[in-house]
Design a protein around this motif. Structure first.
Motif, PDB file in Angstrom:
ATOM      1  N   SER A  18       7.701  -6.289  16.984  1.00  0.00           N
ATOM      2  CA  SER A  18       8.987  -5.922  16.392  1.00  0.00           C
ATOM      3  C   SER A  18       9.175  -6.368  14.945  1.00  0.00           C
ATOM      4  O   SER A  18      10.049  -5.855  14.244  1.00  0.00           O
ATOM      5  CB  SER A  18      10.128  -6.482  17.239  1.00  0.00           C
ATOM      6  OG  SER A  18      10.018  -7.898  17.310  1.00  0.00           O
ATOM      7  N   GLN A  60       6.890  -2.866   9.768  1.00  0.00           N
ATOM      8  CA  GLN A  60       6.085  -2.719   8.563  1.00  0.00           C
ATOM      9  C   GLN A  60       6.474  -3.826   7.595  1.00  0.00           C
ATOM     10  O   GLN A  60       7.642  -4.203   7.523  1.00  0.00           O
ATOM     11  CB  GLN A  60       6.342  -1.346   7.934  1.00  0.00           C
ATOM     12  CG  GLN A  60       5.669  -1.151   6.596  1.00  0.00           C
ATOM     13  CD  GLN A  60       5.951   0.218   6.012  1.00  0.00           C
ATOM     14  OE1 GLN A  60       5.743   1.224   6.673  1.00  0.00           O
ATOM     15  NE2 GLN A  60       6.441   0.257   4.787  1.00  0.00           N
ATOM     16  N   PHE A  62       2.456  -0.872  15.718  1.00  0.00           N
ATOM     17  CA  PHE A  62       2.740   0.355  16.449  1.00  0.00           C
ATOM     18  C   PHE A  62       2.813   0.051  17.937  1.00  0.00           C
ATOM     19  O   PHE A  62       2.153  -0.864  18.429  1.00  0.00           O
ATOM     20  CB  PHE A  62       1.634   1.395  16.206  1.00  0.00           C
ATOM     21  CG  PHE A  62       1.567   1.858  14.788  1.00  0.00           C
ATOM     22  CD1 PHE A  62       2.277   2.977  14.385  1.00  0.00           C
ATOM     23  CD2 PHE A  62       0.809   1.176  13.844  1.00  0.00           C
ATOM     24  CE1 PHE A  62       2.224   3.412  13.064  1.00  0.00           C
ATOM     25  CE2 PHE A  62       0.752   1.596  12.525  1.00  0.00           C
ATOM     26  CZ  PHE A  62       1.467   2.722  12.133  1.00  0.00           C
ATOM     27  N   THR A  63       3.619   0.828  18.642  1.00  0.00           N
ATOM     28  CA  THR A  63       3.646   0.758  20.098  1.00  0.00           C
ATOM     29  C   THR A  63       3.086   2.069  20.627  1.00  0.00           C
ATOM     30  O   THR A  63       3.231   3.131  20.007  1.00  0.00           O
ATOM     31  CB  THR A  63       5.073   0.548  20.645  1.00  0.00           C
ATOM     32  OG1 THR A  63       5.900   1.619  20.198  1.00  0.00           O
ATOM     33  CG2 THR A  63       5.655  -0.776  20.158  1.00  0.00           C
ATOM     34  N   ILE A  64       2.427   1.985  21.771  1.00  0.00           N
ATOM     35  CA  ILE A  64       1.865   3.167  22.414  1.00  0.00           C
ATOM     36  C   ILE A  64       2.444   3.224  23.814  1.00  0.00           C
ATOM     37  O   ILE A  64       2.292   2.280  24.596  1.00  0.00           O
ATOM     38  CB  ILE A  64       0.326   3.107  22.459  1.00  0.00           C
ATOM     39  CG1 ILE A  64      -0.226   2.970  21.033  1.00  0.00           C
ATOM     40  CG2 ILE A  64      -0.232   4.338  23.160  1.00  0.00           C
ATOM     41  CD1 ILE A  64      -1.712   2.715  20.968  1.00  0.00           C
ATOM     42  N   ASN A  65       3.106   4.336  24.131  1.00  0.00           N
ATOM     43  CA  ASN A  65       3.731   4.489  25.431  1.00  0.00           C
ATOM     44  C   ASN A  65       3.560   5.933  25.884  1.00  0.00           C
ATOM     45  O   ASN A  65       4.046   6.851  25.220  1.00  0.00           O
ATOM     46  CB  ASN A  65       5.210   4.112  25.355  1.00  0.00           C
ATOM     47  CG  ASN A  65       5.885   4.086  26.700  1.00  0.00           C
ATOM     48  OD1 ASN A  65       5.263   4.315  27.721  1.00  0.00           O
ATOM     49  ND2 ASN A  65       7.181   3.789  26.691  1.00  0.00           N
ATOM     50  N   THR A  71       2.436   8.404  23.337  1.00  0.00           N
ATOM     51  CA  THR A  71       3.230   8.502  22.116  1.00  0.00           C
ATOM     52  C   THR A  71       3.032   7.240  21.285  1.00  0.00           C
ATOM     53  O   THR A  71       3.181   6.125  21.787  1.00  0.00           O
ATOM     54  CB  THR A  71       4.728   8.669  22.451  1.00  0.00           C
ATOM     55  OG1 THR A  71       4.892   9.833  23.260  1.00  0.00           O
ATOM     56  CG2 THR A  71       5.546   8.806  21.174  1.00  0.00           C
ATOM     57  N   ILE A  72       2.706   7.419  20.008  1.00  0.00           N
ATOM     58  CA  ILE A  72       2.518   6.292  19.082  1.00  0.00           C
ATOM     59  C   ILE A  72       3.743   6.214  18.185  1.00  0.00           C
ATOM     60  O   ILE A  72       4.094   7.191  17.520  1.00  0.00           O
ATOM     61  CB  ILE A  72       1.242   6.466  18.242  1.00  0.00           C
ATOM     62  CG1 ILE A  72       0.024   6.584  19.157  1.00  0.00           C
ATOM     63  CG2 ILE A  72       1.095   5.308  17.255  1.00  0.00           C
ATOM     64  CD1 ILE A  72      -1.246   6.976  18.429  1.00  0.00           C
ATOM     65  N   THR A  73       4.386   5.027  18.162  1.00  0.00           N
ATOM     66  CA  THR A  73       5.601   4.831  17.383  1.00  0.00           C
ATOM     67  C   THR A  73       5.453   3.601  16.501  1.00  0.00           C
ATOM     68  O   THR A  73       5.000   2.554  16.961  1.00  0.00           O
ATOM     69  CB  THR A  73       6.807   4.618  18.330  1.00  0.00           C
ATOM     70  OG1 THR A  73       6.861   5.695  19.258  1.00  0.00           O
ATOM     71  CG2 THR A  73       8.108   4.544  17.547  1.00  0.00           C
ATOM     72  N   GLN A  74       5.838   3.726  15.230  1.00  0.00           N
ATOM     73  CA  GLN A  74       5.799   2.564  14.344  1.00  0.00           C
ATOM     74  C   GLN A  74       6.922   1.617  14.728  1.00  0.00           C
ATOM     75  O   GLN A  74       8.074   2.006  14.840  1.00  0.00           O
ATOM     76  CB  GLN A  74       5.955   2.976  12.881  1.00  0.00           C
ATOM     77  CG  GLN A  74       5.843   1.776  11.952  1.00  0.00           C
ATOM     78  CD  GLN A  74       5.836   2.168  10.485  1.00  0.00           C
ATOM     79  OE1 GLN A  74       5.461   3.281  10.128  1.00  0.00           O
ATOM     80  NE2 GLN A  74       6.257   1.246   9.635  1.00  0.00           N
ATOM     81  N   ALA A  75       6.556   0.335  14.923  1.00  0.00           N
ATOM     82  CA  ALA A  75       7.536  -0.672  15.324  1.00  0.00           C
ATOM     83  C   ALA A  75       7.979  -1.534  14.145  1.00  0.00           C
ATOM     84  O   ALA A  75       9.147  -1.897  14.053  1.00  0.00           O
ATOM     85  CB  ALA A  75       6.972  -1.556  16.429  1.00  0.00           C
TER      86      ALA A  75
END
Length: 185
Positions: free
Chosen positions: A58, A14, A2-5, A8-12
């Protein structure tokens, strides 16, 4: 991953590394982008798998895998002892606690089982282990009568032996918090 910006937490990325039940996962980092996972598969066999993940998260790539116990291995906890030596504590057949050492290079390209011992002949559930210096790990687990136990083990840099270095402390000992404080110093 996951990225945190900006909150906002976004799955990068899996990776599905097993196609059936996978449980009792314990993860440790080997270097900047390599990780080791100790876990139990759908047959309750013990496995160790290495993965690489770049700094940006990534992608996730499986590198190597070893089925280290084909009888029973559950409640895994993994710790890095030194540069390429790792130890896994788990519960094996007849509910006994066992520890297994492995040699894994920083790039995770190979996994070699080195030594294995039983650390408890009467239960070894809910293992939690941390390294406390270059050749010692501290193991907490649920043992006989589901009481809490703590044991200290010494492991040489080649992982060839696992020696218990302490007496058993159970959850009723008032000194347990002080013992943790002293061991971490």
């Amino acid at each position: 991953t996951f990225t945190i910006n900006a909150g906002t937490i976004t799955q990068a990325a899996q990776l599905k590394h097993w196609t059936s039940w996978s449980y009792y996962n314990s993860l440790v980092q080997t270097d900047a982008n390599t990780y080791v996972l100790a876990w139990s598969d759908n047959n309750a066999d013990g496995r160790v798998t290495t993965f690489t993940i770049p700094a940006d998260g990534s992608s996730i790539t499986e590198v190597a895998e070893l089925e280290y116990d084909t009888d029973l291995a559950q409640y895994q906890s993994i710790a890095k002892v030194d540069g390429d030596t790792y130890v896994v504590a788990d519960q094996t057949t007849s509910s006994k606690g066992q520890m297994t050492t492995f040699t894994i290079p920083d790039d995770g390209s190979t996994i070699t089982k080195v030594a294995q011992i039983e650390y408890s002949d009467s239960f070894g559930f809910w293992n939690s282990m941390i390294p406390i210096d270059a050749d010692k790990v501290l193991l907490a687990y649920s043992g006989n009568s589901t009481d809490g136990y703590i044991k200290l083990f010494q492991i040489p840099s080649d992982g060839s032996a696992i020696d218990r270095k302490s007496t058993r402390l159970n959850s009723s000992h008032a000194i347990i918090s002080y013992a943790f404080f002293c061991l971490k110093k």
